[in-house]
Motif scaffolding. Sequence first.
Motif, PDB file in Angstrom:
ATOM      1  N   GLU A  47      -4.956  13.525   0.326  1.00 18.67           N
ATOM      2  CA  GLU A  47      -4.837  12.455  -0.661  1.00 18.67           C
ATOM      3  C   GLU A  47      -4.347  11.157  -0.019  1.00 18.67           C
ATOM      4  O   GLU A  47      -3.619  11.169   0.986  1.00 18.67           O
ATOM      5  CB  GLU A  47      -3.867  12.869  -1.769  1.00 18.67           C
ATOM      6  CG  GLU A  47      -4.271  14.137  -2.514  1.00 18.67           C
ATOM      7  CD  GLU A  47      -5.491  13.968  -3.417  1.00 18.67           C
ATOM      8  OE1 GLU A  47      -6.020  12.845  -3.511  1.00 18.67           O
ATOM      9  OE2 GLU A  47      -5.917  14.969  -4.019  1.00 18.67           O
ATOM     10  N   VAL A  48      -4.764  10.033  -0.598  1.00 20.20           N
ATOM     11  CA  VAL A  48      -4.291   8.715  -0.171  1.00 20.20           C
ATOM     12  C   VAL A  48      -2.834   8.570  -0.600  1.00 20.20           C
ATOM     13  O   VAL A  48      -2.519   8.729  -1.786  1.00 20.20           O
ATOM     14  CB  VAL A  48      -5.152   7.602  -0.789  1.00 20.20           C
ATOM     15  CG1 VAL A  48      -4.634   6.228  -0.371  1.00 20.20           C
ATOM     16  CG2 VAL A  48      -6.617   7.784  -0.405  1.00 20.20           C
ATOM     17  N   LEU A  49      -1.946   8.280   0.332  1.00 16.32           N
ATOM     18  CA  LEU A  49      -0.520   8.234   0.004  1.00 16.32           C
ATOM     19  C   LEU A  49      -0.123   6.922  -0.654  1.00 16.32           C
ATOM     20  O   LEU A  49       0.695   6.902  -1.574  1.00 16.32           O
ATOM     21  CB  LEU A  49       0.313   8.466   1.268  1.00 16.32           C
ATOM     22  CG  LEU A  49       0.116   9.806   1.965  1.00 16.32           C
ATOM     23  CD1 LEU A  49       1.165  10.007   3.055  1.00 16.32           C
ATOM     24  CD2 LEU A  49       0.178  10.967   0.965  1.00 16.32           C
ATOM     25  N   GLU A  50      -0.676   5.823  -0.169  1.00 12.78           N
ATOM     26  CA  GLU A  50      -0.411   4.509  -0.782  1.00 12.78           C
ATOM     27  C   GLU A  50      -1.726   3.745  -0.838  1.00 12.78           C
ATOM     28  O   GLU A  50      -2.268   3.347   0.190  1.00 12.78           O
ATOM     29  CB  GLU A  50       0.624   3.716   0.031  1.00 12.78           C
ATOM     30  CG  GLU A  50       0.954   2.358  -0.578  1.00 12.78           C
ATOM     31  CD  GLU A  50       1.856   1.511   0.296  1.00 12.78           C
ATOM     32  OE1 GLU A  50       1.938   0.290   0.044  1.00 12.78           O
ATOM     33  OE2 GLU A  50       2.472   2.060   1.238  1.00 12.78           O
ATOM     34  N   SER A  51      -2.240   3.558  -2.020  1.00 10.57           N
ATOM     35  CA  SER A  51      -3.559   2.942  -2.171  1.00 10.57           C
ATOM     36  C   SER A  51      -3.451   1.424  -2.240  1.00 10.57           C
ATOM     37  O   SER A  51      -2.392   0.864  -2.531  1.00 10.57           O
ATOM     38  CB  SER A  51      -4.263   3.477  -3.413  1.00 10.57           C
ATOM     39  OG  SER A  51      -3.526   3.147  -4.574  1.00 10.57           O
ATOM     40  N   ASP A  52      -4.559   0.777  -1.975  1.00 10.42           N
ATOM     41  CA  ASP A  52      -4.679  -0.666  -2.046  1.00 10.42           C
ATOM     42  C   ASP A  52      -5.507  -1.003  -3.283  1.00 10.42           C
ATOM     43  O   ASP A  52      -6.642  -0.532  -3.414  1.00 10.42           O
ATOM     44  CB  ASP A  52      -5.370  -1.173  -0.783  1.00 10.42           C
ATOM     45  CG  ASP A  52      -5.464  -2.687  -0.710  1.00 10.42           C
ATOM     46  OD1 ASP A  52      -5.215  -3.355  -1.730  1.00 10.42           O
ATOM     47  OD2 ASP A  52      -5.804  -3.204   0.367  1.00 10.42           O
TER      48      ASP A  52
END
Length: 257
Positions: free
Chosen positions: A20-25
């Motif tokens: 999973e993406v931990l911190e998305s933009d």
Amino acid sequence: MNKKYTVLCYIINGYERVHEVLESDPECEYILVTDDPNLKSRTWNVVYDESLLGMSVFDRCYSIRFNVFKYVTTDICIYIDANIEVRRPLRKLIEKMDERPYDMCMMPHPLNSTFIPEYTNWIKWRGYPVEKARKFLDVVLKAGYNLEYRSLFQGCFKIVRRGKINSDFERMTLAMLKYLGTDTEIERLDQTVYSYILNLYFSDLKILPVSEQIVRSDYMTWYWHNSDKKNLNFFMTPGKPDYKYVFNRQVECLQLL
């Protein structure tokens, strides 16, 4: 809101697990392409592509890898292998791409800069068939390619910009992979093939070279395939400049600090 860039990966034939993406933009779309209608993710937009069914496994993989704009809405796409975890927004890479602007961003191979050592390693360590290596080398030698030309890229990461020149490059790469394959399966070893196509036909492209450090940084983590165990096989020295060969010239590769 309209997205500025895309990060794309794929999981085919259940070969990888979802990282999973931990911190998305908020300016990025995150797309995971798959042949599994039941694959789920909390952070990736999972795209089930039914048209992949009926192809061999590597035909599925490369029909995605060399046709990313079939799936994305933006004009610039960061491709990563699915065993790479996105920890932070990758906007810095997009900003670097836009500085010149660059046509493409590639990761030079950490160990080999020419084809012979690469095929030797694949034959020795991965059981790659000698006759397949000979077939590739026979093709490139007949084209007059210099096997001492130093420019070899990895396949786990790239950034491409939408446009005719990248589309032409990817079509040529796919065509050669199919030619080198069999009636039932595309050629498995793609990074020598697309390096050859780039070196011989597209050496005027503006390439942003990046160090393998970027997938071992605060921004991304590289895992072993289908595992949550980190791949810590470093082939560069953290904290020091990373010099590699691109189009037969030694260049310093970008790092994310």
